[in-house]
Design a protein around this motif. Structure first.
Motif, short mmCIF file in Angstrom:
data_model
loop_
_atom_site.label_atom_id
_atom_site.label_comp_id
_atom_site.label_asym_id
_atom_site.label_seq_id
_atom_site.Cartn_x
_atom_site.Cartn_y
_atom_site.Cartn_z
N PHE A 24 0.83 -1.20 0.00
CA PHE A 24 0.00 0.00 0.00
C PHE A 24 0.87 1.25 0.00
O PHE A 24 0.64 2.20 -0.74
CB PHE A 24 -0.93 0.01 1.22
N THR A 25 1.90 1.24 0.81
CA THR A 25 2.77 2.40 0.94
C THR A 25 3.56 2.65 -0.33
O THR A 25 3.71 3.79 -0.76
CB THR A 25 3.73 2.21 2.13
N VAL A 26 4.05 1.61 -0.95
CA VAL A 26 4.84 1.75 -2.18
C VAL A 26 4.01 2.40 -3.27
O VAL A 26 4.52 3.22 -4.03
CB VAL A 26 5.37 0.37 -2.65
N LEU A 53 7.85 5.35 3.29
CA LEU A 53 7.96 3.89 3.25
C LEU A 53 8.86 3.40 4.37
O LEU A 53 8.52 2.45 5.09
CB LEU A 53 8.50 3.44 1.90
N LYS A 54 10.00 4.05 4.57
CA LYS A 54 10.91 3.66 5.64
C LYS A 54 10.25 3.83 7.00
O LYS A 54 10.37 2.97 7.87
CB LYS A 54 12.19 4.50 5.58
N ARG A 55 9.57 4.95 7.18
CA ARG A 55 8.90 5.22 8.46
C ARG A 55 7.82 4.18 8.74
O ARG A 55 7.74 3.64 9.84
CB ARG A 55 8.29 6.62 8.45
N THR A 56 7.02 3.87 7.75
CA THR A 56 5.94 2.89 7.91
C THR A 56 6.50 1.51 8.21
O THR A 56 6.01 0.80 9.08
CB THR A 56 5.05 2.85 6.66
N GLY A 57 7.54 1.13 7.49
CA GLY A 57 8.17 -0.18 7.73
C GLY A 57 8.74 -0.27 9.14
O GLY A 57 8.56 -1.27 9.83
N GLU A 76 7.84 1.47 11.83
CA GLU A 76 6.77 1.45 12.81
C GLU A 76 6.03 0.10 12.81
O GLU A 76 5.61 -0.38 13.86
CB GLU A 76 5.81 2.61 12.57
N THR A 77 5.90 -0.51 11.64
CA THR A 77 5.26 -1.82 11.56
C THR A 77 6.09 -2.86 12.31
O THR A 77 5.55 -3.67 13.08
CB THR A 77 5.07 -2.25 10.10
N LEU A 78 7.40 -2.82 12.12
CA LEU A 78 8.27 -3.76 12.83
C LEU A 78 8.24 -3.51 14.34
O LEU A 78 8.28 -4.46 15.13
CB LEU A 78 9.69 -3.69 12.30
N GLN A 79 8.14 -2.26 14.75
CA GLN A 79 8.02 -1.94 16.17
C GLN A 79 6.72 -2.52 16.73
O GLN A 79 6.71 -3.07 17.84
CB GLN A 79 8.05 -0.42 16.39
N ASN A 80 5.63 -2.42 15.97
CA ASN A 80 4.35 -2.97 16.41
C ASN A 80 4.42 -4.49 16.55
O ASN A 80 3.90 -5.06 17.52
CB ASN A 80 3.24 -2.60 15.43
N VAL A 81 5.05 -5.15 15.58
CA VAL A 81 5.17 -6.61 15.63
C VAL A 81 5.98 -7.03 16.85
O VAL A 81 5.61 -7.96 17.58
CB VAL A 81 5.81 -7.15 14.32
N GLN A 82 7.09 -6.32 17.10
CA GLN A 82 7.93 -6.64 18.26
C GLN A 82 7.15 -6.44 19.56
O GLN A 82 7.23 -7.27 20.47
CB GLN A 82 9.18 -5.75 18.26
N GLU A 83 6.39 -5.38 19.65
CA GLU A 83 5.60 -5.12 20.86
C GLU A 83 4.54 -6.20 21.06
O GLU A 83 4.32 -6.68 22.18
CB GLU A 83 4.94 -3.75 20.76
N GLN A 84 3.88 -6.60 19.99
CA GLN A 84 2.85 -7.65 20.09
C GLN A 84 3.46 -8.97 20.54
O GLN A 84 2.87 -9.68 21.36
CB GLN A 84 2.14 -7.82 18.75
N ARG A 85 4.62 -9.31 20.02
CA ARG A 85 5.29 -10.56 20.42
C ARG A 85 5.66 -10.51 21.90
O ARG A 85 5.51 -11.50 22.62
CB ARG A 85 6.54 -10.79 19.60
N CYS A 86 6.16 -9.38 22.35
CA CYS A 86 6.56 -9.24 23.75
C CYS A 86 5.33 -9.38 24.66
O CYS A 86 5.38 -10.07 25.67
CB CYS A 86 7.23 -7.90 23.96
N SER A 130 11.05 6.08 18.77
CA SER A 130 10.42 6.71 17.62
C SER A 130 11.31 6.60 16.39
O SER A 130 12.53 6.43 16.50
CB SER A 130 10.13 8.19 17.91
N TYR A 131 10.71 6.70 15.24
CA TYR A 131 11.47 6.64 13.99
C TYR A 131 12.47 7.80 13.93
O TYR A 131 13.61 7.62 13.50
CB TYR A 131 10.54 6.68 12.79
N ASP A 132 12.06 8.98 14.39
CA ASP A 132 12.95 10.14 14.36
C ASP A 132 14.18 9.92 15.24
O ASP A 132 15.30 10.27 14.85
CB ASP A 132 12.19 11.40 14.78
N ALA A 133 13.99 9.35 16.42
CA ALA A 133 15.12 9.06 17.31
C ALA A 133 16.03 8.02 16.66
O ALA A 133 17.26 8.14 16.72
CB ALA A 133 14.62 8.56 18.66
#
Length: 69
Positions: free
Chosen positions: A14-16, A24-28, A30-40, A53-56
């Motif tokens: 969708f982003t592409v 695209l980089k920001r969305t990717g 944040e998506t990986l951060q969400n997946v990691q949080e859900q697994r934890c 944050s992506y900016d940090a």
């Protein structure tokens, strides 16, 4: 786990089709951060890392790429 890959792939496709490279980089990221949080949370771990944050993240990467004098 397969579900998270499908969600990630759908988000990327969708982003592409409608966003810039930076978006695209920001969305990717944040998506990986969400997946990691859900697994934890699924593992019921009390030691889940704090989300960065992506900016940090970008600032850290720029500092690593900048030669130190």
């Amino acid at each position: 786990m397969k579900h998270s890959h499908v969600v990630l792939l759908a988000g990327v496709l969708f982003t592409v089709s409608s966003c810039s490279t930076e978006s695209l980089k920001r969305t990717g990221y944040e998506t990986l951060q969400n997946v990691q949080e859900q697994r934890c949370q699924k593992d019921l771990s009390s030691e889940c890392p704090e989300r960065e944050s992506y900016d940090a993240y970008q600032r850290k990467m720029e500092e690593l790429d900048t030669p130190q004098q």
